[in-house]
Motif scaffolding. Structure first.
Motif, PDB file in Angstrom:
ATOM      1  N   SER A  51      72.614  32.395  34.271  1.00 20.00           N
ATOM      2  CA  SER A  51      72.746  31.847  32.848  1.00 20.00           C
ATOM      3  C   SER A  51      71.739  32.894  32.268  1.00 20.00           C
ATOM      4  CB  SER A  51      72.181  30.650  32.975  1.00 20.00           C
ATOM      5  OG  SER A  51      73.070  29.711  33.729  1.00 20.00           O
ATOM      6  N   ARG A  52      72.309  33.725  31.241  1.00 15.84           N
ATOM      7  CA  ARG A  52      71.529  34.285  30.309  1.00 15.84           C
ATOM      8  C   ARG A  52      71.261  33.573  29.228  1.00 15.84           C
ATOM      9  NH1 ARG A  52      74.344  40.030  29.844  1.00 15.84           N
ATOM     10  NH2 ARG A  52      75.969  39.782  31.277  1.00 15.84           N
ATOM     11  N   ALA A  53      70.154  34.139  28.449  1.00 15.38           N
ATOM     12  CA  ALA A  53      69.858  33.680  27.087  1.00 15.38           C
ATOM     13  C   ALA A  53      70.940  33.717  26.325  1.00 15.38           C
ATOM     14  CB  ALA A  53      68.631  34.698  26.538  1.00 15.38           C
ATOM     15  N   CYS A  88      66.456  32.291  30.908  1.00 13.66           N
ATOM     16  CA  CYS A  88      67.354  32.752  31.678  1.00 13.66           C
ATOM     17  C   CYS A  88      67.225  32.083  32.964  1.00 13.66           C
ATOM     18  CB  CYS A  88      67.233  34.492  32.178  1.00 13.66           C
ATOM     19  SG  CYS A  88      67.587  35.224  30.588  1.00 13.66           S
ATOM     20  N   THR A  90      69.734  37.268  22.730  1.00 14.77           N
ATOM     21  CA  THR A  90      70.121  38.494  23.148  1.00 14.77           C
ATOM     22  C   THR A  90      69.911  39.262  21.989  1.00 14.77           C
ATOM     23  OG1 THR A  90      71.159  37.464  24.949  1.00 14.77           O
ATOM     24  CG2 THR A  90      71.477  39.951  24.696  1.00 14.77           C
TER      25      THR A  90
END
Length: 89
Positions: free
Chosen positions: A54-56, A13, A61
């Motif tokens: 920015s997420r995984a 992230c 997830t």
């Protein structure tokens, strides 16, 4: 000066900040900012114009959610066993 700041938050992230950087009032610029052999600190103001988190990835997830659900299930199982042992006393 326009700038982009990227902060790594771990677990794939990140936080990206776009904005403008100005030297704080009263701060003096070092003679040569590019010299690697001289360490210096320069106080600046960063004004954020835009930000993005920015997420995984989706697979990452889902994997974290599955592991979390497994741990929650194990905790509930142990709580039930504890409750049963308390009832027999």
């Amino acid at each position: 000066m326009e700038a982009i700041l990227r902060c790594d938050a771990g677990a794939e992230c990140s936080l990206k900040l776009w904005g403008r950087v100005v030297v704080e009032d009263g701060a003096s610029l070092p003679d040569q900012l590019s010299r690697a052999d001289r360490a210096s600190t320069l106080p600046v103001l960063f004004t954020v114009a835009f930000w993005e988190i920015s997420r995984a990835s989706d697979a990452r997830t889902r994997s974290m959610a599955r592991v979390s659900a497994e741990k929650d299930g194990r905790i509930k199982e142990l709580e039930m066993k504890l409750a049963l042992t308390m009832c027999s006393q």
